[in-house]
Design an enzyme around this catalytic site. Structure first.
Site, PDB file in Angstrom:
ATOM      1  N   SER A  68       0.842  -1.196   0.000  1.00  0.00           N
ATOM      2  CA  SER A  68       0.000   0.000   0.000  1.00  0.00           C
ATOM      3  C   SER A  68       0.879   1.249   0.000  1.00  0.00           C
ATOM      4  CB  SER A  68      -0.902   0.007   1.231  1.00  0.00           C
ATOM      5  OG  SER A  68      -1.516   1.273   1.400  1.00  0.00           O
TER       6      SER A  68
ATOM      7  N   TYR B 209      -2.127  -0.564  10.640  1.00  0.00           N
ATOM      8  CA  TYR B 209      -2.059  -0.947   9.224  1.00  0.00           C
ATOM      9  C   TYR B 209      -0.860  -0.266   8.555  1.00  0.00           C
ATOM     10  CZ  TYR B 209      -3.297  -1.211   4.271  1.00  0.00           C
ATOM     11  OH  TYR B 209      -3.279  -1.419   2.911  1.00  0.00           O
TER      12      TYR B 209
END
Length: 311
Positions: free
Chosen positions: A181, A194
């Site tokens: 990501s 995250y």
């Protein structure tokens, strides 16, 4: 009729036709090149059940790769394999092999590595595209959830990569490709653990790259924004403005666009790729060169989000 207007009327359609032809030829060349570059190659996809994983499996299967599809559900893996087989020519493609894989269960990883290596005895490309997401204030995330996120986004991919690395080293060839990501490059509010897991796995593969280069092994990382689909669309008015750094279209990427970048990365063996529009890329630069401005924007975004939730 005005000569200038006449020229415009005649030239513009011709230009559009030429541009459309160039785009078509480019796409055709990428497709043909992807077929020749992966034909007969052993390719492992760590999450073949996600939208990105399915698209990736479809492209590489049509290209003649020997696929090993991984995922947490055997029934769904069989469904993906059946779809691939039904839509391809069996004389030019290989039947995908299936392996159950759950990065949330690290104790099973030795058996997974063994099963993957037993499929063909070696592998050429490992695509690590598994990901687990949580959106919540840091104080609301339990330690158990944080451990699960780290297992799934960091320890799992690292364990699988290290498990297949000895075979690549002995053959002096191979490619490790991390689909990460953009939050492995910058962090936004309400993504604490995250983002931490994505930063950690990004750093691991950045460090690994020079270590294995002498063995002919390539390490690539692709940092993308949100992988979007029709079901992920949200009204613009319902989102804080800083969410455009990672949100769905227009600043997200479709599975097809992401896979095209993956194919280019495999072909060119690029070290690092950011799959994002200009604004998220500008945010990465701002984080590096103007950190105080970046932090101020993030803080203002939290206040904006609180106002939206209270309405």
């Amino acid at each position: 009729m005005d000569p200038v207007l006449t020229s415009v009327v005649l030239v513009v359609p011709c230009v559009l036709v030429v541009l459309a032809g160039m785009v078509y030829l480019y796409g055709l060349m990428v497709h043909l090149f992807s077929q020749t570059s992966v034909r007969n190659k052993v390719v492992v996809i760590s999450d073949a059940l996600s939208s990105l994983g399915r698209e990736c499996a479809s492209v590489f299967h049509r290209g003649g790769a020997r696929l090993i599809l991984c995922g947490r559900s055997w029934e769904q893996l069989e469904g993906v394999a059946d779809e691939l087989s039904a839509s391809s020519d069996p004389t030019t493609t290989f039947l995908p092999k299936l392996v159950l894989l759950d990065f949330g269960d690290l104790g099973s990883m030795p058996e997974v590595v063994t099963e993957v290596m037993e499929c063909y005895g070696s592998l050429d490309l490992l695509i690590l595209n598994s990901s687990l997401k949580v959106r919540a204030p840091a104080a609301a995330v339990s330690l158990e959830t944080e451990r699960l996120l780290m297992d799934y986004n960091y320890f799992g991919p690292v364990t699988l990569a290290k498990g297949v690395l000895p075979s690549m080293i002995s053959r002096r060839t191979g490619h490790l490709l991390l689909v990460n990501s953009i939050q492995g490059r910058l962090a936004v509010p309400f993504r604490t653990t995250y983002a931490a897991s994505k930063h950690a796995v990004q750093a691991f593969f950045d460090c690994l790259r020079p270590e294995v280069q002498e063995y002919g092994i390539s390490v690539s990382t692709l940092s993308h924004t949100f992988i979007c689909s029709a079901s992920t669309q949200q009204p613009i008015s319902a989102k804080p403005y800083w969410s455009f750094l990672y949100g769905p279209t227009p600043l997200g990427v479709t599975p097809g666009a992401a896979v095209r970048e993956i194919v280019r990365t495999v072909n060119d063996k690029r070290n690092e790729v950011v799959i994002a529009p200009s604004l998220p890329k500008a945010a990465i630069c701002a984080r590096s060169f103007f950190p105080n401005l970046f932090f101020a924007v993030m803080a203002a975004g939290v206040e904006s989000s609180a106002v939206l939730e209270s309405q």
